[in-house]
Design a protein around this motif. Structure first.
Motif, PDB file in Angstrom:
ATOM      1  N   ARG A  62      31.771  56.635 125.771  1.00 42.46           N
ATOM      2  CA  ARG A  62      31.655  55.223 125.435  1.00 42.46           C
ATOM      3  C   ARG A  62      33.035  54.589 125.436  1.00 42.46           C
ATOM      4  N   ALA A  63      33.282  53.751 126.429  1.00 46.88           N
ATOM      5  CA  ALA A  63      34.564  53.052 126.496  1.00 46.88           C
ATOM      6  C   ALA A  63      34.553  51.876 125.532  1.00 46.88           C
ATOM      7  N   ARG A  64      35.699  51.592 124.929  1.00 45.24           N
ATOM      8  CA  ARG A  64      35.799  50.473 123.999  1.00 45.24           C
ATOM      9  C   ARG A  64      36.440  49.269 124.685  1.00 45.24           C
TER      10      ARG A  64
ATOM     11  N   SER B 239      37.715  50.363 133.318  1.00 44.66           N
ATOM     12  CA  SER B 239      37.730  50.618 131.875  1.00 44.66           C
ATOM     13  C   SER B 239      38.591  51.820 131.521  1.00 44.66           C
TER      14      SER B 239
END
Length: 227
Positions: A33-35, A182
């Motif tokens: 999960r990229a922020r 990302s």
């Protein structure tokens, strides 16, 4: 082909000559999960053709493959939409500088979250030559190849199948573009290549067609700014 499943966590090094079969097993970590807000990656997305000599990590490559065609539900739905949920695309990894992954050609298995080893060796130069001599492609530490079995979609949709498959490949490629951004990496989609030459490098079965190449690596900001 050797299967590299998610249960494995490290590579088993082999001393195989170029073009030989591999026996190593490498784990893929699946999705992360990229922020980074999607609006930010959309705004910053650019096509990149100049790369540094830096290597990619196995975790980064795993995330890119998942973004392209990863399974996201128990009934087999994937990250990119597919006409009739037929999923005619196959994703291949041509590895050159990936930590823990020997140079070679690998087939992504989205259901097993793993890779199948096709052959070991440095094939990046061969891919660049197949792309009509676009030498910059060989500078990338990894190249993703998208291929398609159009007949799988044609069995249901007839003459519209080719259109649907190419639309699907565009969805998958855009997923890679956004995931790459990302992660702070760079890529560009390449459609200029000799189909037969790429098919030969990937040892594609009859009926499987190369659709696109996506070299991936760390952007060389000095080269980009100089250009």
């Amino acid at each position: 082909m050797a299967v590299m499943g998610k249960q494995e966590t490290s590579a088993v090094e082999t001393e195989s000559p170029r073009g030989s079969k591999a026996s190593s097993r490498i784990g893929l970590s699946g999705s992360g999960r990229a922020r980074v807000p999607v609006e930010q990656v959309l705004d910053q997305r650019r096509s990149v053709r100049d790369f540094t000599s830096g290597a990619l990590s196995l975790e980064q490559v795993s995330q890119l493959l998942w973004a392209c065609q990863g399974v996201t539900s128990e009934d087999g739905k994937r990250t990119a939409p597919s006409a009739g949920a037929l999923y005619p695309l196959t994703i291949w990894l041509i590895a050159r500088r990936i930590t823990g992954v020997p140079e070679g050609v690998y087939r992504y298995d989205p259901r097993a979250e793993g890779l199948q080893t096709l052959k070991l060796g440095d094939f990046a130069d061969s891919v660049a030559e197949a792309a009509f001599g676009q030498r910059w492609i060989a500078g990338a530490p990894a190249i993703l190849a998208i291929t398609a079995a159009i007949s799988r979609t044609a069995a249901r949709y007839g003459s519209r199948a080719e259109r649907y498959v190419f639309i699907e490949a565009g969805h998958a490629a855009q997923n890679v573009y956004l995931q790459v951004q990302s992660l702070g990496l760079g890529t560009v989609i390449v459609g200029a290549f000799d189909d037969a030459a790429v098919a030969n490098i990937l040892s594609l079965p009859s009926g499987e067609t190369p659709v696109a190449l996506m070299p991936v690596g760390w952007p060389d900001t000095v080269a980009v700014s100089a250009g």
